[in-house]
Scaffold this active site. Structure first.
Site, short mmCIF file in Angstrom:
data_model
loop_
_atom_site.label_atom_id
_atom_site.label_comp_id
_atom_site.label_asym_id
_atom_site.label_seq_id
_atom_site.Cartn_x
_atom_site.Cartn_y
_atom_site.Cartn_z
N HIS A 190 27.95 26.12 29.03
CA HIS A 190 28.50 25.73 27.73
C HIS A 190 29.94 25.27 27.93
O HIS A 190 30.65 25.81 28.78
CB HIS A 190 28.47 26.93 26.76
N ASP A 221 20.14 28.49 23.49
CA ASP A 221 18.88 27.75 23.62
C ASP A 221 17.94 28.32 24.67
O ASP A 221 16.78 27.93 24.75
CB ASP A 221 19.16 26.28 23.94
N1 CMC Z 1 22.75 23.64 35.34
C1 CMC Z 1 23.36 23.37 36.52
N2 CMC Z 1 24.65 23.08 36.65
C2 CMC Z 1 25.40 23.09 35.55
C3 CMC Z 1 24.86 23.37 34.28
C4 CMC Z 1 23.48 23.66 34.20
N3 CMC Z 1 22.91 23.92 33.03
N4 CMC Z 1 25.84 23.29 33.35
C5 CMC Z 1 26.95 22.96 34.01
N5 CMC Z 1 26.70 22.85 35.35
C6 CMC Z 1 27.66 22.57 36.43
C7 CMC Z 1 28.08 21.10 36.42
O1 CMC Z 1 27.25 20.33 37.24
C8 CMC Z 1 29.50 21.22 36.94
O2 CMC Z 1 29.43 21.44 38.32
P1 CMC Z 1 30.57 20.80 39.32
O3 CMC Z 1 31.86 21.43 38.89
O4 CMC Z 1 30.11 21.18 40.68
O5 CMC Z 1 30.53 19.32 39.07
C9 CMC Z 1 30.02 22.52 36.32
O6 CMC Z 1 28.84 23.32 36.12
C10 CMC Z 1 30.75 22.34 35.01
O7 CMC Z 1 29.88 21.68 34.11
P2 CMC Z 1 30.26 20.48 33.15
O8 CMC Z 1 29.10 19.55 33.05
O9 CMC Z 1 31.58 19.91 33.56
O10 CMC Z 1 30.47 21.27 31.80
P3 CMC Z 1 30.49 20.64 30.36
O11 CMC Z 1 31.34 21.54 29.57
O12 CMC Z 1 30.83 19.19 30.41
O13 CMC Z 1 28.95 20.75 29.93
C11 CMC Z 1 26.92 21.48 28.95
C12 CMC Z 1 28.43 21.72 29.08
C13 CMC Z 1 26.37 22.42 27.86
C14 CMC Z 1 26.65 20.03 28.52
C15 CMC Z 1 26.26 21.77 30.31
O14 CMC Z 1 26.50 23.09 30.69
C16 CMC Z 1 24.75 21.49 30.27
O15 CMC Z 1 24.34 20.33 30.44
N6 CMC Z 1 23.92 22.55 30.09
C17 CMC Z 1 22.48 22.36 29.95
C18 CMC Z 1 22.16 21.87 28.58
C19 CMC Z 1 22.27 22.96 27.55
O16 CMC Z 1 21.77 24.06 27.71
N7 CMC Z 1 22.92 22.63 26.41
C20 CMC Z 1 23.00 23.53 25.27
C21 CMC Z 1 24.39 23.90 24.93
S1 CMC Z 1 24.42 25.26 23.77
C22 CMC Z 1 23.73 24.65 22.31
C23 CMC Z 1 24.61 23.65 21.69
O17 CMC Z 1 25.74 24.00 21.33
O18 CMC Z 1 24.13 22.53 21.46
#
Ligand code: CMC
Length: 436
Positions: free
Chosen positions: A313, A371
């Protein structure tokens, strides 16, 4: 806004004049540096794609402490609301700032209940969709179309219109989601039954048919109500920011909420519950618990583009408090339905355990979000997977509308208009086609 005694000073390595920037303090959370005059003073913009360090507005509705894993609606912890209140009380809290007393609750419930029907014409509009259309495609259309049916509540600058549009949206979303479902399965629409609770009525519109009596299960009703409470608001997330930006142009509330529905659809946001359940199905099909190791390996491989859906998140760097409550509800619902040994739930628990011990997830502070378990609960209730995000939209509507009304009610609000760092071609002349 309360100004802090501290000020920030921005200095430039080329000897340009320092700029002093005011700092403001909120009730909770980090202070903010006010950069509104920065462009006028320096001719420079700030650069923050993805809003990693930007507070886009002032708000008094919802607060998240991502490090502690804490979520407050108007100051009340989500755990207390989910345990002691129902969804309509939560709606009252989000919209008006306070939990209702008995009399206010009765009035508010009556008000919402009076608006549960939709214009009969809506069903003919729905007929224009293919039967296999994704419910979120249908919902984006239906919610936008509300502005064509309720002309008397589309003036965003009129507080009375805003109030009635808010009530209509909260009241009609369950009816529209249930209609979208009934349409795709080819069953007759069920009209709302106003003697039922908000969640009970939704279950009735979804699963009753005109042929036989439908009894609402109190456990499922309570589970659904909890899903609604947990999803009701989440401060300035992507869809809420979309609603604010869309509404900042002065468009009508139904159009602004339709924009929120469209944004929520994406798999990085509300679409994650559907994606999380599909991921569990895929692992199950590939061999179940034994295949978790292989799957985690793929997730950690940066070239695979595979994510552990329902994990991670932007704000929570600790366990999402909603995920804990959802896991509890999951156990309760599976128990009620005699599905304690549900293989997907077992798989989810095993996956969570392994991920929480893995260095990749630990070092990145990736925890289950709401989720991860909500899909299992919804599937057990009988809600089809493609409808999950529409349920999220139904629940989030109150948050969107509360945030929109907060923005519009602020006399200082302005149309949202971000700037950019331009990296394209400098000015050039168009050549005749033969010379290009
Ligand atoms: N699986 C694997 N790696 C992950 C995941 C995941 N679910 N989430 C983040 N990472 C890794 C990402 O690759 C990055 O790694 P590195 O630093 O090596 O490049 C690191 O963790 C930081 O992630 P980020 O993408 O920079 O974080 P963000 O804040 O931009 O993304 C997120 C947040 C929710 C989009 C992401 O965690 C994600 O895609 N999660 C899966 C989808 C999900 O479950 N979304 C629901 C969110 S809660 C309900 C809502 O509010 O809608």
């Amino acid at each position: 806004m309360k100004a802090s005694e501290n000020k920030a000073t921005l200095s430039f390595s080329n000897g340009g004049q320092n700029v002093e920037l005011p700092i403001y303090k909120g009730t909770l959370g980090p202070d903010v540096i006010d950069i509104r005059k920065l462009y006028a003073q320096t001719g420079m913009f700030t650069y923050d794609p993805g809003f990693m360090s930007t507070a886009s507005c002032e708000s008094a509705i919802t607060y998240i402490d991502g490090d502690k894993g804490e979520l407050l609606y108007r100051g009340y912890p989500i755990e207390q609301l989910a345990t002691n209140c129902d969804f309509l009380e939560t709606c009252h809290l989000l919209l008006y700032g306070e939990l209702p007393d008995e009399a206010k609750k009765t009035n508010f419930t009556k008000l919402v209940t009076n608006h549960t029907m939709v214009n009969e014409q809506m069903q003919f509009f729905l007929r224009g969709f293919r039967r296999d259309a994704h419910p979120m495609a249908i919902m984006t259309g239906l919610v936008g179309a509300l502005s064509a049916f309720y002309h008397d509540s589309t003036d965003i600058n009129n507080p009375k219109h805003r109030e009635i549009a808010a009530i209509r949206l909260i009241a009609k979303m369950p009816t529209l989601v249930a209609m979208a479902y009934k349409y795709t399965v080819g069953q007759p629409y069920m009209y709302p039954k106003n003697e039922l609770s908000y969640a009970g009525n939704f279950l009735h519109m979804m699963f009753a048919t005109p042929c036989e009596e439908y009894k609402v299960s109190p456990v499922l009703e309570r589970a659904l109500d909890r899903i609604f409470i947990l999803h009701a608001d989440h401060e300035q997330n992507a869809s809420t920011s979309t609603v604010r930006l869309c509404g900042s142009s002065g468009t009508n509330p139904f159009a602004a909420i339709a924009a929120g529905v469209a944004c929520l659809w994406g798999p990085a946001h509300g679409g994650a519950n559907e994606a999380a359940l599909n991921m569990l199905y895929d692992i199950q099909k590939a061999g179940g618990v034994e295949k978790i190791g292989e799957f985690i390996k793929q997730v950690k491989d940066k070239n695979s583009n595979v994510k552990l859906m329902g994990f991670g998140h932007r704000v929570y760097k600790n366990y999402d408090p909603r995920a804990k409550l959802m896991q509890e509800t999951c156990k309760e619902v599976l128990g009620e339905l005699g599905l304690e040994n549900d293989p997907l739930f077992k798989l989810a628990m095993a996956l969570e355990k392994i991920a929480l011990e893995d260095e990749y997830f630990v070092s990145r502070k990736l925890y289950p979000n709401v989720d991860f378990y909500s899909g299992i609960v919804q599937r057990a209730i009988g809600i089809p997977v493609p409808l999950f995000t529409a349920i999220f939209a139904l629940a989030r509507t109150v948050g969107w509308i509360a945030q929109l009304n907060e923005m519009i009610g602020d006399p200082d609000y302005k149309i949202g208009r971000p700037r950019q760092l331009f990296e394209g071609s400098a000015k050039r002349d168009v050549k005749p086609i033969a010379q290009r």
